[in-house]
Write a protein that holds these residues in place. Structure first.
Motif, PDB file in Angstrom:
ATOM      1  N   ILE A 103      -7.995  26.574  32.636  1.00 21.67           N
ATOM      2  CA  ILE A 103      -6.598  26.670  33.090  1.00 21.67           C
ATOM      3  C   ILE A 103      -6.542  27.049  34.563  1.00 21.67           C
ATOM      4  O   ILE A 103      -5.800  26.450  35.353  1.00 21.67           O
ATOM      5  N   ALA A 104      -7.352  28.043  34.954  1.00 27.11           N
ATOM      6  CA  ALA A 104      -7.351  28.480  36.351  1.00 27.11           C
ATOM      7  C   ALA A 104      -7.816  27.370  37.284  1.00 27.11           C
ATOM      8  O   ALA A 104      -7.260  27.185  38.372  1.00 27.11           O
ATOM      9  N   THR A 105      -8.812  26.608  36.867  1.00 25.99           N
ATOM     10  CA  THR A 105      -9.327  25.519  37.705  1.00 25.99           C
ATOM     11  C   THR A 105      -8.289  24.421  37.880  1.00 25.99           C
ATOM     12  O   THR A 105      -8.062  23.928  38.990  1.00 25.99           O
ATOM     13  N   LEU A 106      -7.646  24.027  36.793  1.00 21.52           N
ATOM     14  CA  LEU A 106      -6.608  22.994  36.885  1.00 21.52           C
ATOM     15  C   LEU A 106      -5.444  23.461  37.763  1.00 21.52           C
ATOM     16  O   LEU A 106      -4.902  22.675  38.555  1.00 21.52           O
ATOM     17  N   LEU A 107      -5.065  24.726  37.624  1.00 24.14           N
ATOM     18  CA  LEU A 107      -3.976  25.256  38.436  1.00 24.14           C
ATOM     19  C   LEU A 107      -4.334  25.237  39.917  1.00 24.14           C
ATOM     20  O   LEU A 107      -3.513  24.851  40.763  1.00 24.14           O
ATOM     21  N   PHE A 108      -5.568  25.607  40.239  1.00 27.07           N
ATOM     22  CA  PHE A 108      -5.992  25.597  41.640  1.00 27.07           C
ATOM     23  C   PHE A 108      -6.015  24.179  42.198  1.00 27.07           C
ATOM     24  O   PHE A 108      -5.540  23.935  43.307  1.00 27.07           O
ATOM     25  N   ILE A 109      -6.554  23.234  41.429  1.00 27.03           N
ATOM     26  CA  ILE A 109      -6.627  21.848  41.908  1.00 27.03           C
ATOM     27  C   ILE A 109      -5.228  21.294  42.155  1.00 27.03           C
ATOM     28  O   ILE A 109      -4.967  20.628  43.163  1.00 27.03           O
ATOM     29  N   PHE A 110      -4.303  21.579  41.250  1.00 30.05           N
ATOM     30  CA  PHE A 110      -2.932  21.086  41.409  1.00 30.05           C
ATOM     31  C   PHE A 110      -2.272  21.704  42.640  1.00 30.05           C
ATOM     32  O   PHE A 110      -1.642  20.997  43.445  1.00 30.05           O
ATOM     33  N   ILE A 111      -2.385  23.026  42.788  1.00 32.99           N
ATOM     34  CA  ILE A 111      -1.761  23.703  43.934  1.00 32.99           C
ATOM     35  C   ILE A 111      -2.361  23.198  45.237  1.00 32.99           C
ATOM     36  O   ILE A 111      -1.631  22.878  46.190  1.00 32.99           O
ATOM     37  N   PHE A 112      -3.676  23.099  45.304  1.00 36.03           N
ATOM     38  CA  PHE A 112      -4.339  22.660  46.532  1.00 36.03           C
ATOM     39  C   PHE A 112      -3.958  21.223  46.869  1.00 36.03           C
ATOM     40  O   PHE A 112      -3.625  20.908  48.020  1.00 36.03           O
ATOM     41  N   GLY A 113      -3.973  20.341  45.871  1.00 37.82           N
ATOM     42  CA  GLY A 113      -3.678  18.934  46.124  1.00 37.82           C
ATOM     43  C   GLY A 113      -2.242  18.716  46.573  1.00 37.82           C
ATOM     44  O   GLY A 113      -1.988  18.004  47.562  1.00 37.82           O
ATOM     45  N   ILE A 114      -1.288  19.330  45.879  1.00 40.09           N
ATOM     46  CA  ILE A 114       0.120  19.142  46.236  1.00 40.09           C
ATOM     47  C   ILE A 114       0.428  19.798  47.581  1.00 40.09           C
ATOM     48  O   ILE A 114       1.207  19.265  48.383  1.00 40.09           O
ATOM     49  N   SER A 115      -0.178  20.943  47.857  1.00 40.71           N
ATOM     50  CA  SER A 115       0.036  21.606  49.150  1.00 40.71           C
ATOM     51  C   SER A 115      -0.461  20.740  50.293  1.00 40.71           C
ATOM     52  O   SER A 115       0.207  20.611  51.333  1.00 40.71           O
ATOM     53  N   MET A 116      -1.623  20.123  50.123  1.00 43.02           N
ATOM     54  CA  MET A 116      -2.137  19.227  51.153  1.00 43.02           C
ATOM     55  C   MET A 116      -1.239  18.012  51.322  1.00 43.02           C
ATOM     56  O   MET A 116      -1.000  17.553  52.446  1.00 43.02           O
TER      57      MET A 116
END
Length: 317
Positions: free
Chosen positions: A290-303
């Motif tokens: 869950i933590a990994t998916l959340l980080f990937i989503f936040i990082f990708g959308i922020s970029m």
């Protein structure tokens, strides 16, 4: 030929000075890099590695590949909790964005025109931003109490008793309470940021447009708003990150279960429950996924947001 050493000597001394300044800069940056590596980078890579293994309590088992990720989308309760929590995170983001980019920008514009008490009002609007979100959440839960909360008491006192209700006990209003409390606490940040951006706009441009007959709305739409795009981009990215990572205020208002009936559940609460309250033997593997998916989503959308806003800036300027 004899003049060559004299010409190259200053250049060499300049190169040496640049090298020394770079080394000095690295010395000052090194502590921040060490803190980043220890408290951010290392936990991120650790969570990523944990998500690819099965766990029995705190004992790591065999490599399972993406099995933990498949579990999140195919097995109950995760297959129901993740979409529900994700929708609430998105509502939190859009609600905070609308509030901060309307009320926050409006307050910043008003304060920009004030000559007296400007610093006082800026401080007042910023005070909630400086208080712990957990404290803010618990204070609002007391204020919204249907038994002794001052919010319902004021509504009854002014003849609007029909509007008084258990704000945090009604699934239809609970998530909007979380949105408003979150936006209220963070309103001081866009007020300060937009105030600084407004102060950086040359007054001559606005005065010239006014002399040409442009109305106040036309000047704001065609001059002020385009020049605020960098500030709007910063507020948007930070609001998105904060909304997707939201934990203290939802926890204080709805508990770890996202009460009532999951109406205030968010992804960080789901991670917390999975890691510390689920009782699952594979809690570490599933919560790490869950933590990994959340980080990937936040990082990708922020970029993505940053890239789109920079492209908009280049078109404007």
């Amino acid at each position: 030929m004899s003049a060559t050493p004299a010409l190259t000597a200053p250049r060499r001394r300049g190169n040496t000075g640049i090298a020394l300044s770079r080394r000095a800069g690295m010395v000052f940056v090194l502590p921040a890099l060490i803190l980043f590596a220890v408290f951010i980078a290392y936990p991120l890579f650790t969570a990523l590695s944990y998500s690819f293994f099965g766990w029995t309590g705190i004992l790591r088992g065999d490599f399972v590949g993406i099995e933990n990720y498949v579990t999140l989308f195919t097995k109950l309760p995760y297959s129901e909790d993740i979409p529900n929590a994700f929708v609430h995170n998105i509502l939190l983001f859009f609600g905070a964005m609308v509030f901060q980019n309307t009320v926050g920008l409006g307050l910043a514009s008003l304060l920009h025109r004030l000559s007296r008490f400007k610093r006082f009002f800026q401080t007042m609007y910023t005070l909630p931003y400086l208080v712990s979100p957990l404290v803010i959440g618990y204070l609002w839960s007391l204020m919204l109490s249907p038994l002794f909360g001052p919010v319902n008491a004021v509504l009854r006192g002014i003849g609007l008793g029909e509007l008084a209700q258990p704000w945090l006990g009604n699934p239809q209003t609970a998530i909007w309470v979380v949105v408003l409390v979150t936006a209220w606490q963070w309103i001081g940040f866009p007020v300060l940021l937009y105030g600084a951006a407004l102060g950086g706009i040359p007054e001559e441009i606005d005065e010239a447009a006014s002399l040409d007959g442009a109305s106040a709305w036309q000047r704001f739409r065609s001059i002020t708003l385009p020049m605020l795009v960098p500030a709007i981009g910063t507020v948007s990215v930070l609001t998105f990150i904060g909304a997707m990572e939201a934990f203290p205020i939802p926890y204080a208002l709805g508990g770890s279960q996202g009460n009532p009936a999951g109406a205030t559940d968010v992804l960080s609460l789901l991670f917390y429950r999975t890691a510390f309250e689920s009782g699952s033997s594979n809690a570490i593997g599933t919560s790490s996924a869950i933590a990994t998916l959340l980080f990937i989503f936040i990082f990708g959308i922020s970029m993505l947001i940053t890239m789109l806003l920079r492209r908009a800036e280049r078109k404007l300027f």
